[in-house]
Enzyme design. Structure first.
Site, mmCIF file in Angstrom:
data_model
loop_
_atom_site.group_PDB
_atom_site.id
_atom_site.type_symbol
_atom_site.label_atom_id
_atom_site.label_comp_id
_atom_site.label_asym_id
_atom_site.label_seq_id
_atom_site.Cartn_x
_atom_site.Cartn_y
_atom_site.Cartn_z
ATOM 1 N N LYS A 1 0.857 -1.188 0.000
ATOM 2 C CA LYS A 1 0.000 0.000 0.000
ATOM 3 C C LYS A 1 0.896 1.243 0.000
ATOM 4 O O LYS A 1 2.084 1.197 0.345
ATOM 5 C CB LYS A 1 -0.940 0.017 1.209
ATOM 6 C CG LYS A 1 -0.251 0.012 2.580
ATOM 7 C CD LYS A 1 0.255 1.371 3.048
ATOM 8 C CE LYS A 1 0.977 1.301 4.384
ATOM 9 N NZ LYS A 1 1.774 2.532 4.669
ATOM 10 N N PRO B 1 9.718 -4.235 -0.641
ATOM 11 C CA PRO B 1 10.856 -3.765 0.161
ATOM 12 C C PRO B 1 10.490 -3.589 1.629
ATOM 13 O O PRO B 1 9.367 -3.197 1.976
ATOM 14 C CB PRO B 1 11.205 -2.425 -0.485
ATOM 15 C CG PRO B 1 10.730 -2.539 -1.893
ATOM 16 C CD PRO B 1 9.487 -3.367 -1.818
ATOM 17 N N GLY C 1 11.090 -1.909 5.449
ATOM 18 C CA GLY C 1 11.453 -0.605 5.989
ATOM 19 C C GLY C 1 11.224 0.520 5.005
ATOM 20 O O GLY C 1 11.978 1.484 4.944
ATOM 21 N N ALA C 2 10.140 0.395 4.242
ATOM 22 C CA ALA C 2 9.888 1.324 3.141
ATOM 23 C C ALA C 2 8.581 2.087 3.284
ATOM 24 O O ALA C 2 8.256 2.932 2.454
ATOM 25 C CB ALA C 2 9.886 0.558 1.814
ATOM 26 N N LEU D 1 5.606 0.635 3.105
ATOM 27 C CA LEU D 1 4.691 0.033 2.133
ATOM 28 C C LEU D 1 3.779 -1.030 2.742
ATOM 29 O O LEU D 1 2.939 -1.592 2.042
ATOM 30 C CB LEU D 1 5.492 -0.579 0.971
ATOM 31 C CG LEU D 1 6.355 0.422 0.192
ATOM 32 C CD1 LEU D 1 7.234 -0.319 -0.818
ATOM 33 C CD2 LEU D 1 5.477 1.450 -0.520
ATOM 34 N N GLY E 1 4.359 -4.088 3.837
ATOM 35 C CA GLY E 1 4.522 -5.459 3.362
ATOM 36 C C GLY E 1 4.297 -6.506 4.434
ATOM 37 O O GLY E 1 3.578 -7.494 4.205
ATOM 38 N N GLY E 2 4.881 -6.326 5.612
ATOM 39 C CA GLY E 2 4.693 -7.300 6.680
ATOM 40 C C GLY E 2 3.245 -7.388 7.121
ATOM 41 O O GLY E 2 2.714 -8.487 7.348
ATOM 42 N N SER E 3 2.594 -6.250 7.228
ATOM 43 C CA SER E 3 1.179 -6.233 7.603
ATOM 44 C C SER E 3 0.326 -6.932 6.557
ATOM 45 O O SER E 3 -0.615 -7.657 6.887
ATOM 46 C CB SER E 3 0.702 -4.788 7.786
ATOM 47 O OG SER E 3 1.355 -4.169 8.865
ATOM 48 N N ASP F 1 -1.627 -1.070 10.752
ATOM 49 C CA ASP F 1 -2.225 -0.980 9.413
ATOM 50 C C ASP F 1 -2.636 -2.337 8.855
ATOM 51 O O ASP F 1 -3.099 -2.433 7.724
ATOM 52 C CB ASP F 1 -1.278 -0.274 8.439
ATOM 53 C CG ASP F 1 0.067 -0.987 8.297
ATOM 54 O OD1 ASP F 1 0.309 -1.962 9.018
ATOM 55 O OD2 ASP F 1 0.884 -0.540 7.466
#
Length: 267
Positions: A8, A90, A92-93, A95, A97-99, A132
């Protein structure tokens, strides 16, 4: 079962106050983009997780995908799973991603084992994993407030535009980004600003993290400036950084930015 967990971006981001629980109140618009991790759940004898692609900091045993499984396991008799994660978003960006990975694991397990969890129930589980994370359950543009986990449907459609994402070789810690923040509890809400004409976003739609992050990492500010020089209608850091996205009217190529950054086109 396999799913493609998308990233996102944040369209505007205001820090509106400090909460008693240590978090900050924010307001932003979450917008899904076409950049994907791949998550898969396979039947196994013991619970495990393997990660390929981009390196993820920390021990694999602490990965948020396992935490998503363990959260449901508290309430349901789930058999052991081998969770496979192919990491393309990526780290720590800013975005999410982990969530996204965690949210899609919740949805996969719900479907695979016919748990019958509703969207609100899945969102409640997701909120326990990250501020998020719940956004990715419905995965549609949302105005978010509170910790970033209270949602209102909002009409935003950038499908006619060409979105570019630029990721420098910098990992911005969310804690560091918040440490330099100035709370702005007055001003026009992102919920209203998002309905301005797209060409007015540059002068009005801000990300409050940029001031402190740009001070520490001027190369991120330089990326944003370069995107405007290349004709972007709007450019901004996403979340607490370090990725910067830009909205163009038509397709572009940015070879100069590709020299020292990872550039994703048409996201």
């Amino acid at each position: 079962m396999l799913a493609f967990a998308n990233a996102k971006i944040n369209l505007g981001l205001r820090i509106t106050g400090k909460r008693a629980d240590g978090y900050h109140n924010i307001e932003t618009v979450f917008y899904p983009v076409k950049l994907y991790d791949v998550v898969e759940c396979l039947d196994a004898d013991v619970l495990s997780c393997t990660i390929e692609g981009i390196e993820v900091p920390g021990a694999t045993t602490d990965n948020i995908c396992l935490k998503a499984y363990q959260l449901l396991k508290q309430d349901f008799d789930l058999p052991p799973q081998h969770i496979c994660l192919l990491k393309n978003i990526p780290v720590g960006a800013g975005l999410g991603g982990g969530s996204a990975d965690a949210a899609f694991i919740l949805k996969l397990l719900n479907d695979k084992f016919k748990l019958g969890l509703s969207i609100p129930q899945l969102e409640d589980y997701a909120r326990q994993l990250g501020a998020d994370c719940a956004f990715f359950i419905q995965n549609e543009p949302r105005y978010a407030e509170g910790k970033g986990d209270e949602f209102t449907h909002i009409q935003v459609d950038l499908s006619a535009c060409f979105l570019v994402l630029v990721k420098p070789d910098i990992h911005v810690s969310t804690a560091d980004a918040y440490a330099g923040i100035m709370v702005a509890d007055t001003g026009t809400s992102v919920k209203d600003l998002i309905h301005l004409p797209l060409r007015d976003w540059k002068a009005n739609l801000k990300n409050d993290f940029e001031a402190s992050v740009f001070l520490k990492y001027p190369e991120i500010e330089a990326i944003k400036a370069s995107l405007y020089q290349q004709g972007a209608i709007y450019a901004s850091m996403s979340g607490s950084g370090s990725a910067v996205y830009a909205i163009f009217e038509a397709a572009v190529q940015l070879p100069e930015l590709e020299r020292t950054n990872k550039v994703f086109y048409n996201v």
